[in-house]
Design a protein around this motif. Sequence first.
Motif, PDB file in Angstrom:
ATOM      1  N   UNK A 241     -22.599 -42.646 -13.162  1.00 59.98           N
ATOM      2  CA  UNK A 241     -21.514 -41.849 -13.737  1.00 59.98           C
ATOM      3  C   UNK A 241     -20.328 -42.722 -14.140  1.00 59.98           C
ATOM      4  N   UNK A 242     -20.058 -43.755 -13.355  1.00 62.52           N
ATOM      5  CA  UNK A 242     -18.964 -44.663 -13.696  1.00 62.52           C
ATOM      6  C   UNK A 242     -19.259 -45.389 -15.016  1.00 62.52           C
ATOM      7  N   UNK A 243     -20.518 -45.701 -15.248  1.00 64.93           N
ATOM      8  CA  UNK A 243     -20.898 -46.315 -16.529  1.00 64.93           C
ATOM      9  C   UNK A 243     -20.798 -45.298 -17.664  1.00 64.93           C
ATOM     10  N   UNK A 266     -15.599 -36.781  -2.046  1.00 67.68           N
ATOM     11  CA  UNK A 266     -14.766 -36.708  -3.248  1.00 67.68           C
ATOM     12  C   UNK A 266     -13.534 -37.609  -3.174  1.00 67.68           C
ATOM     13  N   UNK A 267     -12.968 -37.764  -1.991  1.00 65.37           N
ATOM     14  CA  UNK A 267     -11.796 -38.634  -1.845  1.00 65.37           C
ATOM     15  C   UNK A 267     -12.161 -40.080  -2.163  1.00 65.37           C
ATOM     16  N   UNK A 268     -13.316 -40.530  -1.645  1.00 66.80           N
ATOM     17  CA  UNK A 268     -13.768 -41.892  -1.929  1.00 66.80           C
ATOM     18  C   UNK A 268     -14.077 -42.068  -3.414  1.00 66.80           C
ATOM     19  N   UNK A 269     -14.647 -41.035  -4.031  1.00 67.55           N
ATOM     20  CA  UNK A 269     -14.943 -41.110  -5.472  1.00 67.55           C
ATOM     21  C   UNK A 269     -13.675 -41.332  -6.286  1.00 67.55           C
ATOM     22  N   UNK A 272     -12.263 -44.803  -5.721  1.00 62.15           N
ATOM     23  CA  UNK A 272     -13.057 -45.813  -6.425  1.00 62.15           C
ATOM     24  C   UNK A 272     -12.741 -45.816  -7.915  1.00 62.15           C
ATOM     25  N   UNK A 273     -12.675 -44.645  -8.503  1.00 67.30           N
ATOM     26  CA  UNK A 273     -12.362 -44.549  -9.928  1.00 67.30           C
ATOM     27  C   UNK A 273     -10.972 -45.106 -10.217  1.00 67.30           C
ATOM     28  N   UNK A 274     -10.019 -44.772  -9.356  1.00 64.57           N
ATOM     29  CA  UNK A 274      -8.647 -45.256  -9.541  1.00 64.57           C
ATOM     30  C   UNK A 274      -8.593 -46.775  -9.423  1.00 64.57           C
ATOM     31  N   UNK A 275      -9.293 -47.327  -8.443  1.00 62.28           N
ATOM     32  CA  UNK A 275      -9.296 -48.779  -8.241  1.00 62.28           C
ATOM     33  C   UNK A 275      -9.956 -49.521  -9.399  1.00 62.28           C
ATOM     34  N   UNK A 320      -6.173 -36.501  -0.644  1.00 59.71           N
ATOM     35  CA  UNK A 320      -5.862 -37.554  -1.611  1.00 59.71           C
ATOM     36  C   UNK A 320      -4.353 -37.788  -1.665  1.00 59.71           C
ATOM     37  N   UNK A 321      -3.581 -36.713  -1.679  1.00 60.73           N
ATOM     38  CA  UNK A 321      -2.126 -36.843  -1.721  1.00 60.73           C
ATOM     39  C   UNK A 321      -1.592 -37.545  -0.474  1.00 60.73           C
ATOM     40  N   UNK A 322      -2.187 -37.246   0.668  1.00 58.56           N
ATOM     41  CA  UNK A 322      -1.686 -37.792   1.934  1.00 58.56           C
ATOM     42  C   UNK A 322      -2.120 -39.245   2.174  1.00 58.56           C
ATOM     43  N   UNK A 323      -3.299 -39.606   1.688  1.00 55.41           N
ATOM     44  CA  UNK A 323      -3.902 -40.865   2.123  1.00 55.41           C
ATOM     45  C   UNK A 323      -4.106 -41.909   1.042  1.00 55.41           C
ATOM     46  N   UNK A 324      -3.636 -41.641  -0.178  1.00 52.51           N
ATOM     47  CA  UNK A 324      -3.745 -42.647  -1.235  1.00 52.51           C
ATOM     48  C   UNK A 324      -2.391 -42.801  -1.916  1.00 52.51           C
ATOM     49  N   UNK A 325      -2.285 -43.839  -2.724  1.00 58.44           N
ATOM     50  CA  UNK A 325      -1.061 -44.046  -3.501  1.00 58.44           C
ATOM     51  C   UNK A 325      -1.244 -43.624  -4.961  1.00 58.44           C
ATOM     52  N   UNK A 326      -2.247 -42.812  -5.229  1.00 57.62           N
ATOM     53  CA  UNK A 326      -2.485 -42.325  -6.582  1.00 57.62           C
ATOM     54  C   UNK A 326      -1.344 -41.392  -6.969  1.00 57.62           C
ATOM     55  N   UNK A 327      -0.779 -41.534  -8.148  1.00 62.29           N
ATOM     56  CA  UNK A 327       0.333 -40.666  -8.555  1.00 62.29           C
ATOM     57  C   UNK A 327      -0.011 -39.182  -8.408  1.00 62.29           C
TER      58      UNK A 327
END
Length: 396
Positions: A241-243, A266-269, A272-275, A320-327
């Motif tokens: 899917x990433x490809x 889903x959080x890991x997905x 990963x996409x953000x990274x 995701x909001x609590x545990x990542x730095x994604x906007x």
Amino acid sequence: MTMGLTLIKNGLTYTPSPIGKKDILVCENSILAIDDEISKDSVITLDPSALVIDAEGMLVAPGFIDCHIHFNGAGGENGPQFRTPPLQLSSFIRAGITTAVAPLGTDGVCRSLKELLAKCRGLDAEGITAYIYTGSYGYPPVSITGDVMSDIVLIDKIIGTKIAISDHRSSHPTVTELRHLISDSRVGGMLSGKMGLVMAHMGDEEGGLSIIREALSGTDIPKTQILPTHVNRNSKLFTESLKYFADGGYIDITTSITGNDGSISPVDCIAMAHNKKIPLSSITLSTDGNGSIPIFNSSKEIIGMGIGEPSSLFSTIKEILCNTNIPKEDVISLVTENVAERLKLTKKGRITIKGDADILLISISDFSLQYVIAKGAVLMEKGNIVRKGTFEGLAQ
């Protein structure tokens, strides 16, 4: 004269783009005004019964859109006793879902599109917005009018088509059959002003997304016309899917998939996409809520059974909001603006003047859901559900 006004004051507003502290005025089921300051006294003068909500300390966001939830029940893979029952209104409110879109599941024999349509209209009457997909797992697709194109053109609540591919429970459509289905769904959407999206249930089979690539190859059909879902069910499929992103594809990640047994949470997905600097605008989240989740052994025999949780949509966004730095705006878009664009729901997924008044108020301190407003009506207030479905709470 009562105008049905609601004033939300002092909320940190995400449209989902961040616009700072704003006051929002709702008139009946639409957003009438968004401004730095809207006078409470002026609103009360216009409508003495107006509701005023102090959103200080709260994040204000569009209502969530779940583009794949089995609100009339699904399942049955291990016999009739494994058919899941219909969802009640409170399940949507608790998850912050103000718009829901449902397909049939594995069973396109005993479960009917007419019954699904009736449940859809019932949820609309109870307080949220609902739509359905025509088709089911199988090919040729089941329909109400005789074909998917006519279903989409003639029935207001049908906005796309469901099909299962790369799954041992699917009909294993050929490339030509899938291309035909996508084409009919697309033309049906064009004729009716809808998206005509094909929601493609993805299974574990080795073929993965290859049939989608082949079906679109050599055509001018944009990749926005089909949305593969459950792509986080195994690591190989998610890597593929990433490809698929690199070629302009879009995917839907299932929040009821927890990350056990070789799947990816889903959080890991999203992390990963953000990274990998993949634009999150290419991703949507949905629950597969209320769908049965059979557990198969290597011989594809059922050895256990679970059920998709509607609440997983809000809990995933919260995590995701609590545990990542994604906007925050990118996270909120996964279940609001991105979904509205995939489904061509022009008044949904955004806080905008003349848009539908589907609004969530979320505590900034702990990201708990405090208010749910759908079609301008308050369904949750201060964390408590204040509207229930027709048969909820009645004696059994």
